[in-house]
Design a protein around this motif. Structure first.
Motif, PDB file in Angstrom:
ATOM      1  N   GLY A 217       0.816  -1.212   0.000  1.00 29.88           N
ATOM      2  CA  GLY A 217       0.000   0.000   0.000  1.00 29.88           C
ATOM      3  C   GLY A 217       0.846   1.257   0.000  1.00 29.88           C
ATOM      4  O   GLY A 217       0.542   2.229  -0.704  1.00 29.88           O
ATOM      5  N   VAL A 218       1.909   1.254   0.800  1.00 26.91           N
ATOM      6  CA  VAL A 218       2.815   2.406   0.828  1.00 26.91           C
ATOM      7  C   VAL A 218       3.490   2.573  -0.525  1.00 26.91           C
ATOM      8  O   VAL A 218       3.561   3.679  -1.083  1.00 26.91           O
ATOM      9  N   LEU A 219       3.994   1.487  -1.075  1.00 21.99           N
ATOM     10  CA  LEU A 219       4.710   1.555  -2.343  1.00 21.99           C
ATOM     11  C   LEU A 219       3.797   1.976  -3.494  1.00 21.99           C
ATOM     12  O   LEU A 219       4.271   2.519  -4.490  1.00 21.99           O
ATOM     13  N   ALA A 220       2.499   1.728  -3.367  1.00 22.47           N
ATOM     14  CA  ALA A 220       1.558   2.120  -4.415  1.00 22.47           C
ATOM     15  C   ALA A 220       1.119   3.576  -4.285  1.00 22.47           C
ATOM     16  O   ALA A 220       0.494   4.115  -5.201  1.00 22.47           O
ATOM     17  N   SER A 221       1.424   4.222  -3.162  1.00 24.75           N
ATOM     18  CA  SER A 221       0.997   5.601  -2.938  1.00 24.75           C
ATOM     19  C   SER A 221       1.981   6.575  -3.566  1.00 24.75           C
ATOM     20  O   SER A 221       3.135   6.234  -3.849  1.00 24.75           O
ATOM     21  N   ARG A 222       1.514   7.809  -3.772  1.00 26.73           N
ATOM     22  CA  ARG A 222       2.403   8.858  -4.280  1.00 26.73           C
ATOM     23  C   ARG A 222       3.257   9.439  -3.157  1.00 26.73           C
ATOM     24  O   ARG A 222       4.387   9.860  -3.382  1.00 26.73           O
ATOM     25  N   ALA A 223       2.677   9.474  -1.953  1.00 28.63           N
ATOM     26  CA  ALA A 223       3.398  10.013  -0.791  1.00 28.63           C
ATOM     27  C   ALA A 223       2.817   9.391   0.468  1.00 28.63           C
ATOM     28  O   ALA A 223       1.602   9.144   0.552  1.00 28.63           O
ATOM     29  N   HIS A 224       3.686   9.148   1.437  1.00 26.11           N
ATOM     30  CA  HIS A 224       3.238   8.506   2.679  1.00 26.11           C
ATOM     31  C   HIS A 224       4.124   8.980   3.824  1.00 26.11           C
ATOM     32  O   HIS A 224       5.346   9.054   3.694  1.00 26.11           O
ATOM     33  N   LEU A 225       3.496   9.306   4.954  1.00 30.36           N
ATOM     34  CA  LEU A 225       4.214   9.690   6.168  1.00 30.36           C
ATOM     35  C   LEU A 225       4.135   8.538   7.158  1.00 30.36           C
ATOM     36  O   LEU A 225       3.050   8.125   7.566  1.00 30.36           O
ATOM     37  N   PHE A 226       5.293   8.012   7.552  1.00 33.81           N
ATOM     38  CA  PHE A 226       5.325   6.873   8.460  1.00 33.81           C
ATOM     39  C   PHE A 226       5.067   7.322   9.901  1.00 33.81           C
ATOM     40  O   PHE A 226       5.422   8.439  10.291  1.00 33.81           O
ATOM     41  N   GLU A 227       4.447   6.444  10.659  1.00 30.60           N
ATOM     42  CA  GLU A 227       4.230   6.726  12.076  1.00 30.60           C
ATOM     43  C   GLU A 227       5.575   6.703  12.798  1.00 30.60           C
ATOM     44  O   GLU A 227       6.294   5.705  12.749  1.00 30.60           O
ATOM     45  N   PRO A 228       5.950   7.783  13.460  1.00 30.09           N
ATOM     46  CA  PRO A 228       7.273   7.826  14.097  1.00 30.09           C
ATOM     47  C   PRO A 228       7.305   7.052  15.409  1.00 30.09           C
ATOM     48  O   PRO A 228       6.286   6.895  16.085  1.00 30.09           O
ATOM     49  N   ARG A 229       8.472   6.592  15.750  1.00 28.68           N
ATOM     50  CA  ARG A 229       8.656   5.936  17.042  1.00 28.68           C
ATOM     51  C   ARG A 229       8.675   7.005  18.127  1.00 28.68           C
ATOM     52  O   ARG A 229       8.957   8.186  17.855  1.00 28.68           O
ATOM     53  N   PRO A 230       8.375   6.669  19.390  1.00 29.54           N
ATOM     54  CA  PRO A 230       8.479   7.648  20.476  1.00 29.54           C
ATOM     55  C   PRO A 230       9.892   8.207  20.554  1.00 29.54           C
ATOM     56  O   PRO A 230      10.880   7.491  20.337  1.00 29.54           O
ATOM     57  N   ALA A 231       9.998   9.487  20.840  1.00 32.07           N
ATOM     58  CA  ALA A 231      11.296  10.166  20.936  1.00 32.07           C
ATOM     59  C   ALA A 231      11.577  10.502  22.393  1.00 32.07           C
ATOM     60  O   ALA A 231      10.752  11.148  23.055  1.00 32.07           O
ATOM     61  N   TYR A 232      12.701  10.054  22.884  1.00 32.24           N
ATOM     62  CA  TYR A 232      13.068  10.300  24.274  1.00 32.24           C
ATOM     63  C   TYR A 232      13.746  11.656  24.416  1.00 32.24           C
ATOM     64  O   TYR A 232      14.695  11.972  23.695  1.00 32.24           O
ATOM     65  N   ARG A 233      13.253  12.410  25.356  1.00 37.69           N
ATOM     66  CA  ARG A 233      13.758  13.755  25.648  1.00 37.69           C
ATOM     67  C   ARG A 233      14.930  13.626  26.638  1.00 37.69           C
ATOM     68  O   ARG A 233      14.865  14.045  27.778  1.00 37.69           O
ATOM     69  N   LEU A 234      16.014  13.013  26.175  1.00 34.41           N
ATOM     70  CA  LEU A 234      17.126  12.698  27.057  1.00 34.41           C
ATOM     71  C   LEU A 234      17.914  13.961  27.401  1.00 34.41           C
ATOM     72  O   LEU A 234      18.161  14.814  26.543  1.00 34.41           O
ATOM     73  N   GLU A 379       5.040  11.157  19.800  1.00 36.30           N
ATOM     74  CA  GLU A 379       5.078  11.252  21.259  1.00 36.30           C
ATOM     75  C   GLU A 379       6.499  11.564  21.719  1.00 36.30           C
ATOM     76  O   GLU A 379       7.446  10.878  21.344  1.00 36.30           O
ATOM     77  N   VAL A 380       6.627  12.605  22.519  1.00 31.23           N
ATOM     78  CA  VAL A 380       7.899  12.952  23.156  1.00 31.23           C
ATOM     79  C   VAL A 380       7.850  12.439  24.590  1.00 31.23           C
ATOM     80  O   VAL A 380       6.934  12.780  25.349  1.00 31.23           O
ATOM     81  N   VAL A 381       8.816  11.603  24.941  1.00 29.45           N
ATOM     82  CA  VAL A 381       8.818  10.916  26.226  1.00 29.45           C
ATOM     83  C   VAL A 381       9.848  11.544  27.152  1.00 29.45           C
ATOM     84  O   VAL A 381      10.977  11.838  26.731  1.00 29.45           O
TER      85      VAL A 381
END
Length: 546
Positions: A217-234, A379-381
């Protein structure tokens, strides 16, 4: 204590257990024939174990070692005397496993990679997409811990990816040198692929989340934004043994701090002029306020931009006039470094970024590229070691943003003054040596001095970039605000009452300077322009305000 759980699982061929070295025996380890080389334990059933030898045998036990089954004969087309270099027992299906067999020592350099779904009763050769060559033999295969059917393969000169359980492979090298990939593992907490090479060090591919989400489905689309992993506020810490503190750190490269934002484009985007296009990325908080804007590539394939989890920075102070007290310092690359736009950066105490880290929580991510507006949530953790509450951090960042906004006001005034003073310098060059310009010269010098008197309250105007300048001259309001911001954002903590008091005092001083600036622009500038125009000179212009 140890317990023997198997018979000899090799061929025990005595012809492969002889001295080495020819006429003079050396036995330095050139040959270790008939040796168990690989073992794989099922993550699903503790009694299921796989064993492989460097003389080409594969065995499996389903009862913890009480009995073993030789499944080598079921690997159709596998030549003898290969080294079973790696066995990967599946974490998704009890009877599934993957093996790599290396035969380059018998001068067979093809890749031998197999899959079984029935405890080795049958095997499928899975090497489609791996080019045949002198360095195509395989060393290691790994199963992704989150996505069934997603595999990683290391060969003598590359690393490959499959998202269809090995039926097809595509290269995953990117900037990886063509080195032997002898081992692979996945850092499961963050989803990074780590590999060890023979002679070229360890390499890490950060953030596998876009690959895990890649499908038809992604490869068939013209553009796609992936769901990001949580980012740790280290929080940044300097510890004993830290290479940044205790020695050179050129032997390793850290990834950018923050959140990787990944998006897919079917085709590269070009602008109206035919140049490479860009993606506009906007980060918003839960109230819809813009936290940060970024620019990214718009190339075909997967693109990645890092958000460093910070709010927008203040714009730079743009010094367009020479340092006071240094008339011999000329413009140009051999003295003070002015950029192509004709200004140099301010270098005083407190210079540097001042966009505070975002408060832990959910943020909206918008990617505008090629006519597509893509959105997702990030999500910023909070740093797991931080003892501060979210309310403490929110109070901290609220004050830091108020400080940044005051720096913005000061910067805007300072840059405006620099623009006007540069125009005065240019007019003085025009008037130099002309007796009919005495009145205009006096008016220019007087107005310039008033601007200098105000601007020097903001920052050191005598600085040439030399470090000793910071010791010779008192810091101005700019440095006071920036240093206060640094103290406020050190660690995670609610600001003390004294920090609010200092902020209020500095803000009161800034307000006084704003009133003086307003008077200079509304009154003194008009008076000078009247005199200049009366002498046939162009007036001074105020740059547009943001």
């Amino acid at each position: 204590t140890w317990r023997e759980i198997s018979p000899d699982l090799t061929t025990d061929d005595e012809t492969k257990q002889v001295d080495s070295g020819g006429l003079t025996f050396d036995n330095v380890g050139v040959d270790y024939g008939t040796t168990l080389f690989a073992i794989g334990e099922s993550p699903l059933e503790p009694d299921i174990l796989w064993a492989g030898s460097n003389d080409g045998l594969i065995h499996v036990t389903r009862d913890g070692g009480d009995s073993w089954t030789n499944v080598t004969v079921n690997l159709g087309g596998l030549p003898p005397w290969g080294t079973v270099s790696n066995i990967e027992a599946s974490r998704f299906a009890v009877g599934s496993a993957y093996v790599t067999v290396d035969l380059h020592q018998v001068d067979d350099r093809d890749p031998y990679v197999y899959r079984t779904n029935d405890f080795g009763a049958s095997w499928t050769l899975i090497t489609n997409g791996i080019p045949r060559g002198m360095l195509s033999y395989a060393h290691v295969i790994r199963e992704d811990p989150e996505r069934p059917g997603m595999l990683y393969l290391g060969t003598e000169n590359a690393v490959y990816l499959s998202i269809d359980d090995g039926d097809n492979w595509v290269p995953l090298r990117n900037n990886l040198p063509p080195a032997p990939v002898h081992w692979l593992t996945i850092q499961e907490a963050y989803g990074d692929l780590v590999l060890g090479t023979y002679g070229r060090g360890f390499w890490i591919l950060d953030d596998l989340s876009p690959l895990r989400q890649l499908d038809d489905g992604v490869l068939a689309s013209r553009a796609h934004l992936f769901e990001p992993r949580p980012a740790y506020r280290l929080l940044r810490r300097s510890l004993p043994g830290d290479p940044d503190r205790d020695g050179p750190h050129g032997y390793r490269e850290d990834p950018p701090f923050g959140a990787p934002i990944n998006y897919y484009l079917a085709d590269s985007i070009v602008d109206a002029a035919g140049s490479d296009g860009e993606a506009a990325i906007t980060i918003r908080d839960d109230f819809g306020n813009v936290v940060r804007t970024l620019r990214g590539n718009a190339s075909a394939g997967i693109n990645r931009v890092y958000w460093d989890l910070r709010h927008e920075e203040s714009p730079p102070i743009e010094l367009r006039t020479p340092p006071l007290g240094h008339p011999g310092v000329a413009f140009g690359p051999d003295s003070i470094g002015y950029n192509d736009e004709g200004w140099r950066e301010l270098d005083v105490e407190g210079s540097g970024p001042n966009g505070p880290l975002a408060v832990p929580g959910k943020y909206a991510v918008e990617v505008d590229v090629g006519g597509h507006l893509l959105t997702t949530t990030l999500e910023v953790v909070k740093d797991p070691t931080s003892a501060a509450s979210k309310d403490d951090i929110r109070a901290q960042i609220d004050l830091a943003l108020r400080i940044r906004d005051q720096v913005n006001v000061l910067t805007e005034m300072g840059n405006s003054i620099e623009w006007i003073r540069k125009q005065i310098d240019d007019l003085e060059d025009l008037m130099r040596g002309r007796s009919d310009m005495t009145e205009a010269q006096g008016a220019a010098a007087s107005f310039d001095q008033k601007l200098i008197d105000l601007e020097r309250e903001f920052y050191i105007l005598r600085t040439t970039g030399a470090s000793e300048n910071l010791l010779r001259f008192p810091a101005g309001l700019f440095s006071h605000f920036k240093m206060l911001g640094g103290y406020v954002t050190t660690g995670d903590a609610r600001p003390t009452s004294s920090k609010y008091e200092v902020f209020d005092e500095l803000s009161a001083r800034l307000e006084q300077h704003r009133e003086i600036y307003g008077s200079l622009i509304s009154t003194d500038l008009d008076e000078f322009n009247s005199i200049a125009r009366a002498h046939g000179l162009p007036g001074l212009a105020v740059p547009p305000q943001n």
